[in-house]
Design an enzyme around this catalytic site. Structure first.
Site, PDB file in Angstrom:
ATOM      1  N   GLN A 254     105.058 167.195  56.443  1.00 44.82           N
ATOM      2  CA  GLN A 254     104.524 167.141  55.073  1.00 44.82           C
ATOM      3  C   GLN A 254     104.203 165.738  54.597  1.00 44.82           C
ATOM      4  OE1 GLN A 254     105.370 169.456  51.420  1.00 44.82           O
ATOM      5  NE2 GLN A 254     107.401 169.251  52.321  1.00 44.82           N
ATOM      6  N   ILE A 255     105.189 164.845  54.726  1.00 44.81           N
ATOM      7  CA  ILE A 255     104.989 163.476  54.245  1.00 44.81           C
ATOM      8  C   ILE A 255     103.911 162.797  55.076  1.00 44.81           C
ATOM      9  CG2 ILE A 255     106.050 161.203  53.914  1.00 44.81           C
ATOM     10  CD1 ILE A 255     108.712 162.647  53.396  1.00 44.81           C
TER      11      ILE A 255
ATOM     12  N   ARG B 268     127.826 166.995  57.023  1.00 43.44           N
ATOM     13  CA  ARG B 268     127.191 165.663  57.018  1.00 43.44           C
ATOM     14  C   ARG B 268     127.254 165.018  58.395  1.00 43.44           C
ATOM     15  NH1 ARG B 268     129.732 161.712  53.307  1.00 43.44           N
ATOM     16  NH2 ARG B 268     128.001 160.362  53.805  1.00 43.44           N
TER      17      ARG B 268
ATOM     18  N   GLN C 250     114.593 155.366  69.058  1.00 46.49           N
ATOM     19  CA  GLN C 250     113.407 154.727  68.475  1.00 46.49           C
ATOM     20  C   GLN C 250     113.618 153.228  68.311  1.00 46.49           C
ATOM     21  OE1 GLN C 250     112.329 157.026  64.981  1.00 46.49           O
ATOM     22  NE2 GLN C 250     111.508 158.680  66.238  1.00 46.49           N
TER      23      GLN C 250
ATOM     24  N   ASN D 243     115.937 160.694  55.691  1.00 45.59           N
ATOM     25  CA  ASN D 243     117.320 160.622  55.228  1.00 45.59           C
ATOM     26  C   ASN D 243     118.313 160.921  56.350  1.00 45.59           C
ATOM     27  OD1 ASN D 243     116.846 159.978  52.494  1.00 45.59           O
ATOM     28  ND2 ASN D 243     116.192 162.080  52.122  1.00 45.59           N
TER      29      ASN D 243
ATOM     30  N   ASP E  96     112.572 156.088  44.362  1.00 45.17           N
ATOM     31  CA  ASP E  96     113.502 156.151  43.234  1.00 45.17           C
ATOM     32  C   ASP E  96     113.092 155.159  42.136  1.00 45.17           C
ATOM     33  OD1 ASP E  96     115.328 157.902  44.799  1.00 45.17           O
ATOM     34  OD2 ASP E  96     115.548 156.083  45.985  1.00 45.17           O
TER      35      ASP E  96
ATOM     36  N   HIS F 118     119.958 155.579  48.862  1.00 45.51           N
ATOM     37  CA  HIS F 118     118.947 156.576  48.504  1.00 45.51           C
ATOM     38  C   HIS F 118     119.629 157.945  48.563  1.00 45.51           C
ATOM     39  CE1 HIS F 118     115.240 158.724  48.066  1.00 45.51           C
ATOM     40  NE2 HIS F 118     115.373 159.304  49.256  1.00 45.51           N
TER      41      HIS F 118
END
Length: 333
Positions: free
Chosen positions: A16-17, A99, A113, A132, A160, A188
């Site tokens: 999407q981004i 998490r 990467q 994120n 933000d 963030h």
């Protein structure tokens, strides 16, 4: 004579981004209306068909600034010679995941990467991590690309920052371009601290403090902060999809100001490696107010910090230290 094209990497380019971001880059929003680019688009093998579709659409759009498109699922090929890297790709948190599970997936992605960027990217490549947990993903990149300049690895908190500007603009009924010097401190995440104590609005009578014009400290210290902190969740609730257009636009803003500079008297928010400024723990990626000049960012110094701000800045720093520890635990596993 036209400048040499700049090689720009976008990871997660079929998502999407990425789909919102690549036409912005092609239109000159990232580096300026006269700067040609060669786009390097990377995604995972299951997205190869979609990635090729993005490449086809870029060709079909006949963007004058595009001097080439590399679309690949090979991270080393994608990183060759890139001068700007926008790291959008990452493993999203899914229902039922802890998490640590998400962190473990992303640690693995960003470790690989980092190695490819260090080996194949331009030695002065500017990197912004969007995926994120952005701050900690950027920290992993830094850790696994030790020859890379630490100042060249950043994360996106400009989204933000822009959200904060937008809320003040809406509240006061003024153009958003007239609002400046909000600050996003920290992570963030929902612990970030949107700070308006140094923000001003440009009026016909000169610059005036936001607090003086809003005249509602309860809103500025309450609902304003919560709205900015939770805006991403609100957008997901509204459109059943996460922020894409605003994230892409903010990534362009982040890189453009870093490369082209910030206006005199203005600063922006960037997630950068902490040097201990404002008593923030060193060696975490933390959002600070920065100015940019000649391709370098500098943390704004000497701002007054009241007790309320100090507590919020410390809380978001504590979360980042916890994330760092969790990431290192995942690396040992």
């Amino acid at each position: 004579m036209a400048p040499e094209p700049v090689r720009v990497l976008v990871t997660g380019a079929a998502g999407q981004i990425g789909y919102a971001l690549v036409p912005m880059i092609a239109r000159g929003i990232l580096l300026g209306p006269d700067q040609p680019v060669i786009l390097h688009l990377l995604d995972i093998p299951p997205a190869e068909s979609s990635l090729n579709g993005v490449r086809m659409e870029l060709i079909d759009s006949a963007f004058p600034l595009i001097h080439g498109v590399v679309a690949t699922t090979n991270v080393e090929e994608a990183c060759k010679g890139v001068q700007v890297a926008i790291m959008v790709g990452g493993f999203p948190r899914k229902a039922g995941m802890e998490r640590k599970d998400v962190m473990s997936k992303n640690v693995s992605i960003y470790r690989d990467q980092a190695s490819a960027l260090e080996k194949f990217a331009d030695k002065d490549c500017k990197v912004v991590v969007v995926a994120n947990p952005a701050n900690t993903n950027a920290l992993i990149l830094k850790e696994f690309a030790p020859k890379f300049p630490a100042k060249n690895i950043t994360c996106l908190t400009r989204l933000d920052h822009n959200r904060a500007l937008g809320q003040i603009s809406e509240r006061l009924g003024v153009p958003v371009a007239n609002v400046k010097n909000t600050i996003i401190w920290g992570n963030h995440s929902s612990t970030q601290y949107p700070d308006v104590n140094h923000a001003v609005v440009v009026t016909p009578e000169g610059e005036k403090p936001v607090r003086e014009l809003v005249k509602d400290d309860a809103w500025l210290d309450g609902d304003f902060i919560k709205t900015v902190q939770q805006r991403g969740a609100a957008i997901i609730k509204a459109r059943n999809l996460s922020s894409a257009l605003s994230a892409a636009s903010s990534a362009c803003d982040h890189i453009r100001n870093w490369v082209k500079g910030t206006p005199e008297g203005s600063w922006v928010s960037m997630g950068v490696i902490s040097d201990g400024s404002y008593d923030v723990p060193k060696d975490i990626i933390y959002s600070f107010p920065v100015t940019c000049k000649d391709g370098e960012w500098t943390i704004v110094q000497g701002l007054s910090i009241d007790a309320n701000s100090r507590a919020k800045m410390d809380a978001t720093a504590a979360e980042l230290v916890e994330e760092k520890d969790l990431a290192y635990e995942c690396l040992k596993a």
